[in-house]
Design a protein around this motif. Structure first.
Motif, PDB file in Angstrom:
ATOM      1  N   THR A  22       0.830  -1.201   0.000  1.00  0.00           N
ATOM      2  CA  THR A  22       0.000   0.000   0.000  1.00  0.00           C
ATOM      3  C   THR A  22       0.866   1.254   0.000  1.00  0.00           C
ATOM      4  O   THR A  22       0.629   2.192  -0.780  1.00  0.00           O
ATOM      5  N   THR A  26       1.178   3.838  -3.087  1.00  0.00           N
ATOM      6  CA  THR A  26       0.699   5.191  -2.814  1.00  0.00           C
ATOM      7  C   THR A  26       1.801   6.221  -3.016  1.00  0.00           C
ATOM      8  O   THR A  26       1.587   7.293  -3.587  1.00  0.00           O
ATOM      9  N   VAL A  30       0.506   5.822  -7.384  1.00  0.00           N
ATOM     10  CA  VAL A  30      -0.827   6.437  -7.556  1.00  0.00           C
ATOM     11  C   VAL A  30      -0.998   7.740  -6.784  1.00  0.00           C
ATOM     12  O   VAL A  30      -1.882   8.530  -7.100  1.00  0.00           O
ATOM     13  N   THR A  32      -1.377   9.978  -2.853  1.00  0.00           N
ATOM     14  CA  THR A  32      -2.274   9.879  -1.686  1.00  0.00           C
ATOM     15  C   THR A  32      -3.743  10.018  -2.062  1.00  0.00           C
ATOM     16  O   THR A  32      -4.614   9.517  -1.347  1.00  0.00           O
ATOM     17  N   ALA A  33      -4.029  10.707  -3.154  1.00  0.00           N
ATOM     18  CA  ALA A  33      -5.434  10.866  -3.554  1.00  0.00           C
ATOM     19  C   ALA A  33      -6.072   9.524  -3.892  1.00  0.00           C
ATOM     20  O   ALA A  33      -7.293   9.370  -3.813  1.00  0.00           O
ATOM     21  N   HIS A  34      -5.238   8.544  -4.257  1.00  0.00           N
ATOM     22  CA  HIS A  34      -5.753   7.226  -4.627  1.00  0.00           C
ATOM     23  C   HIS A  34      -5.218   6.147  -3.680  1.00  0.00           C
ATOM     24  O   HIS A  34      -4.980   5.013  -4.098  1.00  0.00           O
ATOM     25  N   TYR A  35      -5.038   6.531  -2.441  1.00  0.00           N
ATOM     26  CA  TYR A  35      -4.503   5.575  -1.463  1.00  0.00           C
ATOM     27  C   TYR A  35      -5.369   4.334  -1.343  1.00  0.00           C
ATOM     28  O   TYR A  35      -4.877   3.232  -1.089  1.00  0.00           O
ATOM     29  N   SER A  37      -7.122   2.690  -3.574  1.00  0.00           N
ATOM     30  CA  SER A  37      -6.859   1.701  -4.627  1.00  0.00           C
ATOM     31  C   SER A  37      -5.605   0.891  -4.287  1.00  0.00           C
ATOM     32  O   SER A  37      -5.570  -0.336  -4.476  1.00  0.00           O
ATOM     33  N   GLN A  88     -12.305   3.763   5.301  1.00  0.00           N
ATOM     34  CA  GLN A  88     -12.789   4.987   4.651  1.00  0.00           C
ATOM     35  C   GLN A  88     -13.481   5.907   5.644  1.00  0.00           C
ATOM     36  O   GLN A  88     -13.231   7.116   5.680  1.00  0.00           O
TER      37      GLN A  88
END
Length: 582
Positions: A22, A26, A30, A32-35, A37, A88
């Protein structure tokens, strides 16, 4: 202890692997905005790593690997969804900068739960040819049922908050619970003033009151109800089935109760259905224990739970009475001296209900539980009849009936008052008799809707489980009744708009109903007659004085039907039996 240590370090290694993947994705791929995923990729790697290491190094299983892998992946996907939803929700409150600490905490919490699940069920090794015992299967079913409900709950809360779970009557119950919590008593607001509530009963508002402070507090109520609806309620049905039918039938009924869509959905609504069933089936189980163990305490508990079930849904008071009579009849048949325990049940039932009768009398001048009953016949059932006669919609006819109440001597704002129950009764019976042919057409259709659901899509859409097309969707049965053969085209169009979910739901519930008719003859206990009477009375109550043409949206499948249906399946499929179970 050694097993737990091995499990802990193996799980920790999997967690580190998940966190590393992860973090790497991250940070370098990708952003942090897509952490999230990146987190899903880490979870997938964690699942595969854990299964291999648990199989080879921790639990050291020797066979059944494919079956165990399927169960592990099913459980893992549900758990991953649940963990993801939790991550989340928490991250939204603490900030994405702390995402790694949130993920680590969530993984640690669920690791403890996973150990016991894997040790007692998923990775439990048995000699070849030995089948799992019913309690082990039941435990796994209850766990999956809870996880499914909690996953859906987190999904709804993340997308829409508590709003989708508080609708219709629930809005009134929430207002009453808020007034109770703030010291304003059991009152509602009318014309800007607090007035005593006489239409609804306090059963559900009292349950909601401790959680009425805010949306986040109410979410805790939904979480608790999801746990009870997923674990306790199927277990109660299992105990009833095991006591009166067989272990195999009881287990099959519990599985259906655990995953029937409406029963899943109503495990997270601020409505009366699930609390009523929990209390009424709890009363039945305590009454059985009172007989089996000769305990006045259990009998008192059964009476108290049955009384509170009535305070939750007063319209179903006749069903509760039939349940009580069935209990007493069974006791008398087995042993006449057991009637004293029945007397204790009756006594506690009246002790719970008497104060509310007195309170209603002090306010309205009549002894009644609530203003429901004939008011529902007048506004709901009669509105259904008029909608068919006038080829209009149900809601507009219901509104017109409330406005027309003045003509029969009932003030428009007093339709809910039980003091006017006799006037509503006389007017309802007079008009129903005048349109008796329509009633004879309507009641079978409503009963058909009771036993064969076409409201599944409505609930799927409300909980964001299917795309929301913002359109209103009507009942197929009501469309046919209202328009005749010309309604077939509308039904086909509706089926397409609703992704054919109503058709699948109908096939399922029709199959259950037909199997239950057959299974009735294979349930070799006198209680089957009481169960059949309870089912019939529930159907008549719900359709005649409860919900009108909207019954399809508010009725989970009656769990007793599942007992009869599974009895038929067990009869023709011996593989489902548990011959060595007590």
């Amino acid at each position: 202890m050694k097993l737990f240590i091995r499990f802990f370090f193996t799980g920790a290694a999997g967690a580190v692997l998940s966190l590393a993947i992860t973090w790497a994705l991250t940070t370098f791929v990708v952003g942090t905005a897509h952490y999230f995923s990146a987190y899903l990729v880490g979870i997938a790697a964690n699942l595969l790593f854990n299964f291999v290491t648990y199989t080879l190094a921790v639990f050291k299983t020797k066979h059944d690997h494919l079956r165990r892998l399927a169960v592990f992946l099913w459980y893992g996907v549900i758990m991953a969804f649940l963990q993801g939803s939790t991550v989340q929700l928490i991250t939204e409150h603490v900030g994405v900068q702390r995402y790694l600490f949130v993920i680590a905490g969530v993984i640690a919490f669920f690791a403890v739960l996973n150990f016991f699940v894997f040790k007692l069920s998923v990775f439990k090794e048995r000699p070849e040819g030995v089948r799992a015992r019913a309690p082990e299967i039941l435990a796994f079913v209850l766990l999956c049922a809870v996880l499914l409900r909690v996953a859906i709950l987190f999904h709804v809360l993340a997308l829409g908050g508590v709003g989708p779970l508080v609708y219709g009557d629930a809005m009134g119950y929430r207002e009453l619970s808020t007034n109770l919590a703030t010291g304003n008593g059991f009152a509602t607001t009318r014309a800007g003033m607090l007035v005593p509530e006489v239409f609804r009963t306090p059963g559900l508002p009292l349950l909601l009151a401790p959680f009425a402070g805010s949306d986040s507090s109410l979410a805790i109520y939904f979480f608790v109800l999801a746990l009870l609806g997923g674990a306790l309620f199927p277990y109660l049905v299992y105990r009833v089935g095991k006591r009166f039918v067989s272990v195999g039938v009881a287990l099959g009924a519990a599985i259906l109760v655990a995953f029937e869509p409406q029963l899943v959905f109503f495990s997270m609504y601020a409505q009366t259905e699930m609390p009523f069933m929990l209390f009424s089936y709890g009363a039945l189980c305590l009454a059985i224990l009172a007989y089996d163990r000769g305990s006045y305490l259990y009998a008192a508990g059964a009476g108290a739970l049955l009384g509170y079930a009535v305070l939750i849904r007063p319209g179903f008071f006749p069903v509760c009475i039939v349940t009580l009579v069935a209990i007493l009849g069974y006791q008398l048949w087995k042993e006449r001296t057991m009637v004293r325990y029945g007397a204790v049940i009756v006594l506690l039932l009246m002790v719970v209900l008497a104060p509310w009768y007195v309170r209603t009398h002090e306010i309205t001048g009549v002894y009644a539980l609530s203003g429901a009953g004939w008011r529902n016949v007048y506004t709901d059932y009669l509105a259904s009849v008029r909608a068919i006669e006038h080829h209009t919609d149900f809601s507009s006819e219901k509104h017109s009936l409330k406005q027309d109440a003045e003509a029969i001597g009932v003030p428009t704002d007093q339709v809910d008052n039980p003091a006017y129950g006799k006037l509503l009764r006389n007017a309802s019976l007079k008009e129903l008799w005048a349109h008796k042919v329509t009633v004879l057409k309507l009641e079978p259709v409503l009963l058909f809707s009771f036993f064969t659901q076409d409201g599944y899509y409505y609930q799927f859409k409300r909980l964001y489980l299917v795309p929301n097309d913002e359109g209103s969707h009507t009942s197929a049965t009501f469309a046919l009744l209202n328009k005749g053969v010309a309604g077939i085209r509308d039904v086909i169009a509706e089926a397409g708009r609703q992704l054919f979910i109503p058709i699948l739901g109908r096939l399922f519930t029709i199959g259950i109903f037909l199997a239950a008719l057959i299974g009735f003859f294979f349930v070799k206990t006198r209680m089957r007659y009481a169960f059949a009477l309870i089912i019939a009375l529930s159907a008549l109550t719900a359709t005649a004085i409860g919900l009108g043409v909207e019954a399809r949206l508010r009725l989970p499948v009656e769990p007793l039907l599942f007992l009869f249906a599974v009895a038929a399946c067990v009869k023709f499929l011996p593989v489902l039996r548990f011959p060595h179970e007590a």
